[in-house]
Design a protein around this motif. Structure first.
Motif, PDB file in Angstrom:
ATOM      1  N   TRP A  24       6.039  -4.136  15.686  1.00 12.93           N
ATOM      2  CA  TRP A  24       6.263  -3.753  14.198  1.00 12.93           C
ATOM      3  C   TRP A  24       6.648  -5.005  13.487  1.00 12.93           C
ATOM      4  N   ARG A  25       6.697  -4.868  12.113  1.00 16.13           N
ATOM      5  CA  ARG A  25       6.776  -6.106  11.443  1.00 16.13           C
ATOM      6  C   ARG A  25       8.243  -6.604  11.169  1.00 16.13           C
ATOM      7  N   GLY A  26       9.120  -5.765  11.607  1.00 19.37           N
ATOM      8  CA  GLY A  26      10.685  -5.924  11.364  1.00 19.37           C
ATOM      9  C   GLY A  26      11.096  -7.020  12.239  1.00 19.37           C
ATOM     10  N   TYR A  75      -5.231 -11.558   1.124  1.00 21.91           N
ATOM     11  CA  TYR A  75      -5.090 -10.765   2.306  1.00 21.91           C
ATOM     12  C   TYR A  75      -5.183  -9.097   2.120  1.00 21.91           C
ATOM     13  N   TYR A  76      -4.132  -8.856   1.204  1.00 25.19           N
ATOM     14  CA  TYR A  76      -4.270  -7.573   1.114  1.00 25.19           C
ATOM     15  C   TYR A  76      -5.379  -6.915   0.274  1.00 25.19           C
ATOM     16  N   VAL A  77      -6.147  -7.675  -0.266  1.00 25.28           N
ATOM     17  CA  VAL A  77      -7.019  -7.173  -1.386  1.00 25.28           C
ATOM     18  C   VAL A  77      -8.225  -6.619  -0.710  1.00 25.28           C
ATOM     19  N   ILE A  89       1.821  -2.222  12.446  1.00 28.59           N
ATOM     20  CA  ILE A  89       1.945  -0.601  12.230  1.00 28.59           C
ATOM     21  C   ILE A  89       3.377  -0.105  11.548  1.00 28.59           C
ATOM     22  N   THR A  90       3.417   0.916  10.926  1.00 27.09           N
ATOM     23  CA  THR A  90       4.374   1.126   9.948  1.00 27.09           C
ATOM     24  C   THR A  90       5.000   2.634  10.470  1.00 27.09           C
ATOM     25  N   SER A  91       6.059   3.272  10.054  1.00 27.72           N
ATOM     26  CA  SER A  91       6.675   4.364  10.546  1.00 27.72           C
ATOM     27  C   SER A  91       5.776   5.338  10.305  1.00 27.72           C
ATOM     28  N   LEU A 124       4.746   3.102  -4.467  1.00 33.27           N
ATOM     29  CA  LEU A 124       4.630   1.779  -4.784  1.00 33.27           C
ATOM     30  C   LEU A 124       3.989   1.321  -3.090  1.00 33.27           C
ATOM     31  N   GLY A 125       2.709   0.686  -3.289  1.00 38.37           N
ATOM     32  CA  GLY A 125       2.205  -0.126  -1.952  1.00 38.37           C
ATOM     33  C   GLY A 125       2.030   0.970  -1.018  1.00 38.37           C
ATOM     34  N   PRO A 126       0.974   2.029  -1.130  1.00 37.86           N
ATOM     35  CA  PRO A 126       1.069   3.256  -0.306  1.00 37.86           C
ATOM     36  C   PRO A 126       0.054   3.231   1.056  1.00 37.86           C
ATOM     37  N   GLY A 127      -0.610   1.987   1.297  1.00 39.36           N
ATOM     38  CA  GLY A 127      -1.107   1.614   2.655  1.00 39.36           C
ATOM     39  C   GLY A 127      -2.197   2.250   2.767  1.00 39.36           C
ATOM     40  N   ARG A 128      -2.455   3.291   3.827  1.00 41.72           N
ATOM     41  CA  ARG A 128      -3.428   4.080   3.998  1.00 41.72           C
ATOM     42  C   ARG A 128      -3.455   5.302   3.324  1.00 41.72           C
ATOM     43  N   VAL A 156       0.696   3.099  -6.861  1.00 39.84           N
ATOM     44  CA  VAL A 156       0.454   1.365  -7.384  1.00 39.84           C
ATOM     45  C   VAL A 156       0.199   0.794  -6.473  1.00 39.84           C
ATOM     46  N   GLU A 157      -1.226   0.411  -6.456  1.00 40.73           N
ATOM     47  CA  GLU A 157      -1.493  -0.353  -5.496  1.00 40.73           C
ATOM     48  C   GLU A 157      -2.631  -1.444  -5.971  1.00 40.73           C
ATOM     49  N   VAL A 158      -2.320  -2.763  -5.441  1.00 39.95           N
ATOM     50  CA  VAL A 158      -3.243  -3.836  -5.729  1.00 39.95           C
ATOM     51  C   VAL A 158      -4.547  -4.228  -5.001  1.00 39.95           C
ATOM     52  N   LYS A 161      -9.623  -2.442  -1.064  1.00 35.09           N
ATOM     53  CA  LYS A 161      -9.894  -1.716   0.231  1.00 35.09           C
ATOM     54  C   LYS A 161      -8.930  -0.893   0.350  1.00 35.09           C
ATOM     55  N   LEU A 162      -7.731  -0.811   0.274  1.00 35.58           N
ATOM     56  CA  LEU A 162      -6.478   0.074   0.636  1.00 35.58           C
ATOM     57  C   LEU A 162      -6.637   1.492  -0.283  1.00 35.58           C
ATOM     58  N   SER A 163      -6.915   1.260  -1.689  1.00 38.99           N
ATOM     59  CA  SER A 163      -7.249   2.181  -2.639  1.00 38.99           C
ATOM     60  C   SER A 163      -8.470   3.192  -2.369  1.00 38.99           C
ATOM     61  N   ALA A 215       9.298   3.689  -2.002  1.00 42.86           N
ATOM     62  CA  ALA A 215       8.438   2.281  -1.867  1.00 42.86           C
ATOM     63  C   ALA A 215       8.827   2.131  -0.257  1.00 42.86           C
ATOM     64  N   HIS A 216       7.824   2.194   0.553  1.00 41.69           N
ATOM     65  CA  HIS A 216       8.320   2.104   2.061  1.00 41.69           C
ATOM     66  C   HIS A 216       7.146   0.819   2.367  1.00 41.69           C
ATOM     67  N   GLU A 217       8.068  -0.234   3.065  1.00 40.60           N
ATOM     68  CA  GLU A 217       7.542  -1.295   3.304  1.00 40.60           C
ATOM     69  C   GLU A 217       6.804  -2.108   2.129  1.00 40.60           C
ATOM     70  N   PHE A 218       7.300  -1.989   0.938  1.00 45.53           N
ATOM     71  CA  PHE A 218       6.570  -2.839  -0.180  1.00 45.53           C
ATOM     72  C   PHE A 218       7.338  -4.037  -0.672  1.00 45.53           C
TER      73      PHE A 218
HETATM   74  C1  LIG Z   1       3.196  -3.602   4.346  1.00 44.14           C
HETATM   75  S1  LIG Z   1       2.101  -2.534   3.565  1.00 44.14           S
HETATM   76  C2  LIG Z   1       2.937  -0.847   3.699  1.00 44.14           C
HETATM   77  C3  LIG Z   1       1.995   0.176   3.467  1.00 44.14           C
HETATM   78  C4  LIG Z   1       2.597   1.613   3.538  1.00 44.14           C
HETATM   79  N1  LIG Z   1       3.785   1.880   2.407  1.00 44.14           N
HETATM   80  C5  LIG Z   1       3.225   1.959   4.710  1.00 44.14           C
HETATM   81  O1  LIG Z   1       4.194   1.838   4.945  1.00 44.14           O
HETATM   82  O2  LIG Z   1       2.400   2.299   5.885  1.00 44.14           O
HETATM   83  C6  LIG Z   1       2.139  -3.082   1.970  1.00 44.14           C
HETATM   84  C7  LIG Z   1       1.409  -2.409   0.456  1.00 44.14           C
HETATM   85  O3  LIG Z   1       1.851  -2.723  -0.443  1.00 44.14           O
HETATM   86  C8  LIG Z   1       0.683  -3.070  -1.133  1.00 44.14           C
HETATM   87  N2  LIG Z   1       0.848  -4.247  -2.091  1.00 44.14           N
HETATM   88  C9  LIG Z   1       1.112  -5.515  -1.661  1.00 44.14           C
HETATM   89  N3  LIG Z   1       1.453  -6.355  -2.785  1.00 44.14           N
HETATM   90  C10 LIG Z   1       1.571  -5.349  -3.941  1.00 44.14           C
HETATM   91  C11 LIG Z   1       1.677  -5.560  -5.477  1.00 44.14           C
HETATM   92  N4  LIG Z   1       2.043  -6.794  -5.706  1.00 44.14           N
HETATM   93  N5  LIG Z   1       1.446  -4.538  -6.188  1.00 44.14           N
HETATM   94  C12 LIG Z   1       1.275  -3.257  -5.580  1.00 44.14           C
HETATM   95  N6  LIG Z   1       0.967  -3.072  -4.461  1.00 44.14           N
HETATM   96  C13 LIG Z   1       1.268  -4.285  -3.441  1.00 44.14           C
HETATM   97  C14 LIG Z   1      -0.440  -3.292  -0.105  1.00 44.14           C
HETATM   98  O4  LIG Z   1      -1.972  -3.253  -0.546  1.00 44.14           O
HETATM   99  C15 LIG Z   1      -0.007  -2.254   1.094  1.00 44.14           C
HETATM  100  O5  LIG Z   1      -0.519  -1.177   0.363  1.00 44.14           O
END
Ligand SMILES: C[S@@+](CC[C@H](N)C(=O)[O-])C[C@H]1O[C@@H](n2cnc3c(N)ncnc32)[C@H](O)[C@@H]1O
Length: 442
Positions: A24-26, A75-77, A89-91, A124-128, A156-158, A161-163, A215-218
């Motif tokens: 995991w990323r921690g 990378y995230y786009v 992997i995340t929680s 914020l940053g909802p991943g999948r 809120v997602e940049v 692909k993930l959106s 905001a989880h891992e954001f």
């Molecule tokens: C590490 S992932 C975490 C995903 C999810 N929250 C999880 O725990 O599984 C980071 C998330 O934040 C989004 N992200 C990264 N930078 C961002 C920004 N500046 N504004 C909005 N979303 C962003 C990524 O695209 C991704 O969805």
């Protein structure tokens, strides 16, 4: 590496989860010294070397921003980096219980603050979309409690692909991009359970209504500036091209003070610090919104309380990765400094935490939830997956102590008076905030 199983047990059935990941990323990692032959010239490396040759060395914050969220090559786009086949992997991807307990947290706060007629859940940053999906399943299961409340979801997602993946997870549809140029949302739809859902590139675009924020891992992916203490004072770390090796990047120290130095505390005792101004801006925006309209924010991430130094690191294919090698192919992250987030609240709202994930989930009743799911399951592989997921989330040597929960709440939530009182009522004593104390159902 691992087998996917379907966790369709218990009161709330959930989609399949990855069995326990390699990494995991921690985990802590400092940039290493990879040999040049391991450094493929990626499109991002070409872009960065061109930029540095044109305008000079760049800050670590600019490097992170370009590598992660550059609209053309970030990378995230265009990546789906989560899960077994991805980079980390995340929680929520490990266990359905994680999102279910967070769903309970929001309902508990909604009840404690007077059961508003409507609320927005903003992630914020909802991943999948897995976490939002687990939370929405709890909302559906507790439909009788929430039946008179108008809920809407705001992501809120940049990442394009993930959106797309989030839309498939949450609405089971491919949603076209919004054509109306005047709309703040770039996609809109309706979730499987009939709740309106919208996507935005920036928190600023989300309507300023009564909201619960998540905001989880954001915060850990937001760009950090790095500083090193030297005999001449603080010097910012920059990234330059290695003069000895073509197409190789290296860290250098700025020859003199830079404006970002203003972010360092006067009484700072560490000799290396990382500061994330973008996190400060977002915390200020959240604080202003919560102070204005009510609601709460729940922030979960790995991090420290102003004690750690060099935490900037990379991940690729579930392995630690040198941050300067093959940029654009690996995730970049830095631990969240919760003491900085607390300072950025600037007294506008109250903050709670950070507290360890292990403590938060225990207070939220993870043991009871695990027992319910185990009792309902007679498939040995599923039981094993539930137990392994629990261990990964709770074990102090795994995610239990590295991940933290932090909350922002209106001042009146902690000091009473969050619901309307009539003239004969005395000031109600506030109920404890779930997770930060033991969960109490009223
Ligand atoms: C590490 S992932 C975490 C995903 C999810 N929250 C999880 O725990 O599984 C980071 C998330 O934040 C989004 N992200 C990264 N930078 C961002 C920004 N500046 N504004 C909005 N979303 C962003 C990524 O695209 C991704 O969805």
């Amino acid at each position: 590496m691992s087998v996917l199983v379907r966790a369709g047990v218990g009161l709330l059935s959930a989609p399949a989860r990855a069995v326990i990941p390699c990494l995991w990323r921690g985990k802590y990692f400092s940039s290493g010294k990879e040999p040049a032959e391991n450094n493929p010239v990626t499109p991002m490396l070409r872009h960065l070397t061109y930029k540095i040759k044109s305008t000079g060395p760049i800050t670590v914050a600019e490097y992170m921003r370009e590598v992660l969220t550059n609209p053309a090559k970030g990378y995230y786009v265009y990546h789906d980096m989560l899960g077994e086949k991805g980079d980390f992997i995340t929680s929520p991807e490990i266990s359905q219980i994680f999102g279910e307990l967070l769903g309970i947290w929001f309902i508990s706060e909604w009840m404690a603050t007077g059961k508003s007629a409507a609320f927005q859940l903003v992630e914020l940053g909802p991943g999948r979309g897995t976490l939002a999906g687990d939370i929405l399943r709890v909302f559906s299961q507790l439909g009788s409690v929430l039946k008179n409340c108008d809920i809407s979801i705001h992501l809120v997602e940049v990442s394009q692909k993930l959106s797309e993946i989030q839309a498939l997870t949450l609405t089971e549809e491919k949603i076209p991009l919004e054509r109306n140029a005047g709309s703040p949302a770039y996609m809109t739809g309706v979730t499987k359970s009939g709740i309106p859902i919208s996507w935005y590139r920036d928190l600023q675009d989300v309507p300023k209504e009564y909201s619960f924020y998540l905001a989880h891992e954001f915060f850990d992916v937001l760009p950090v500036h790095k500083f090193q203490k030297t005999p001449q004072g603080w010097r910012e770390v920059f990234i330059d091209i290695d003069p000895q090796v073509s197409d190789k990047l290296r860290f250098v120290l700025a020859p003199c003070a830079t404006p970002a130095e203003a972010f360092i505390q006067r009484d700072e005792t560490r000799d290396h610090v990382e500061v994330c101004p973008d996190a400060g801006v977002i915390i200020q925006e959240l604080s202003q919104r919560i102070a204005l309209t009510g609601g709460a924010a729940l922030i979960a991430d790995y991090g420290h309380d102003g004690t750690k130094t060099d935490t900037f690191r990379g991940f690729c294919g579930h392995k630690l990765h040198d941050v300067l090698i093959a940029p654009g192919t690996a995730d970049l992250t830095a631990d969240v400094d919760f003491s900085y987030l607390r300072r950025m609240v600037q007294g506008k709202v109250a903050s709670l935490g950070p507290i360890k994930q292990q403590t938060f989930l225990k207070n939220m009743g993870i043991d009871v939830r695990l027992k319910v799911l185990l009792d309902k399951s007679d498939e040995p592989s599923l039981r094993q997956q539930l137990l392994q997921g629990y261990d990964m989330l709770m074990n102090p040597r795994k995610m239990g102590e590295r991940f933290n929960f932090f909350a922002l709440l209106p001042h009146q939530r902690l000091h009473g008076g969050s619901r309307q009182m009539n003239a004969h009522e005395s000031k109600p004593s506030p109920s404890p905030v779930a997770g930060f104390g033991e969960l109490v159902w009223r």
